[in-house]
Design a protein around this motif. Structure first.
Motif: not given
Length: 362
Positions: A206-219
């Motif tokens: 869940a936290v990983g999905v949220l970070l991906g939506l917020l940061l939009k940068r893979t690394l």
């Protein structure tokens, strides 16, 4: 005058809209991330194989060897060496299986943050999916559901096999000097023999999905996800004792190892001190330990002079000593409270993910 009326051609009925099958979206997500799924399956199979191997080393051959080495029976000619060889193999395999359990949440969280959403946001794949009659909310649900199911199934299998392998070594662990009985509050035993690894994995997704939506940068999402999971795991390992009220014991007896930690086997000592004349519990540096030296080498023990200790204690203005601890039956309350916190964070991350997605696609 005759008028011929030409009938209008029948208007064809509109074609039915294609059914929006949620299973099709799941298959798309599965196909898109099939390599990650295969790597996760390989990881679980590897960890399961190590744990099954450890369990196998403590099978009938090891039990027969242990029985042959008991005092009073026909001793095996190489009892110490043979038992040492068996235990070394078992211990190495069990530790590797334990590492697979402990590392799983970090690997899942890193993948969820880097690949599940961040890469699609960075490359524009998500925008393309939203224009192909896939509602963003349904897209996000598929992104959350499939990894959660796969991660839960894998970590549950590893936990079950670890308990099986750990129990297989109890006979050798308790009747020989090999492998001290692990402390139940240690991070390794507490995590692998309980249930907190399951909500920890779900929280990582869940936290990983949220970070991906917020940061939009893979690394950036990958690094942030690993750091957050590591920080949370360390925080729980250090402050886990605060999740459930501890118990307190007063007094010191001769059979205790020391008044500093006057607890029984299996109890988790937390803090200790002295009681003032007014009944206040304060810290204490235990200058009176020398007065209870029983064997001349260490304070306390069966030959300790408890009366001398209390005489010294009263001379310093104190009336008694105290110790706070967690008994062994606090294992499951601590497990459930910590699991609830992980699940609450996971639920909050899911809620925020939908909020972020709704604002981004409004």
């Amino acid at each position: 005058m005759t008028t011929t009326l030409t009938p209008r051609p029948a208007t064809p009925a509109p074609a039915p809209a294609p059914a929006k099958v949620f299973g099709g979206l799941l298959r798309t997500v599965l196909r898109l991330h099939r390599w990650a799924l295969w790597l996760w399956v390989a990881y679980v199979v590897l960890g399961a194989g190590l744990l099954l191997w450890a369990w196998g080393t403590m099978g009938d051959d090891a039990r027969a060897l242990l029985a042959a080495c008991e005092p009073g029976r026909g001793s095996h000619p190489r009892c110490p060496e043979a038992l040492q060889d068996v235990w070394t193999t078992y211990d190495v395999l069990l530790r590797l299986g334990l590492f697979a359990v402990l590392a799983a949440p970090f690997l899942v969280g890193a993948w969820a943050a880097a690949s599940l959403t961040a890469r699609e946001m960075e490359t524009g794949t998500a925008d393309l999916a939203w224009t192909q009659s896939v509602p963003p909310a349904r897209w996000l649900t598929a992104k959350l559901a499939l990894p959660a199911v796969a991660a839960t199934a894998g970590i549950t299998l590893l936990l079950a096999l670890y308990r099986l392998a750990h129990a297989a070594g109890d006979d050798v662990r308790h009747v020989t000097w090999y492998g001290a009985v692990p402390q139940w509050w240690g991070e390794d035993f507490f995590t692998a023999m309980g249930v907190i690894a399951v909500p920890r994995v779900l929280c990582a997704v869940a936290v990983g999905v949220l970070l991906g939506l917020l940061l939009k940068r893979t690394l950036a999402s990958l690094g942030t996800g690993v750091l957050l999971m590591a920080a949370a795991a360390v925080k729980f390992a250090v402050g886990r004792y605060q999740l459930w009220p501890s118990e307190i014991r007063h007094g010191y007896e001769a059979d205790a190892p020391s008044p500093r930690w006057d607890t029984n086997a299996g109890e988790w000592p937390l803090d200790s001190g002295a009681v003032t004349g007014s009944g206040e519990h304060v810290g204490y540096d235990y200058d009176c330990l020398d007065a209870v030296s029983g064997d001349g080498r260490r304070p306390g023990g069966a030959d300790a002079d408890v009366d001398a200790f209390y005489d010294c204690l009263r001379a310093d203005g104190y009336t008694d000593v105290w110790v706070t601890y967690h008994p062994e039956d606090h294992f499951w309350p601590l497990q459930l409270v910590e699991s609830g916190i992980w699940l609450a964070v996971a639920a909050l991350a899911v809620f925020l993910s939908y909020r972020v997605l709704r604002r981004r696609t409004a």
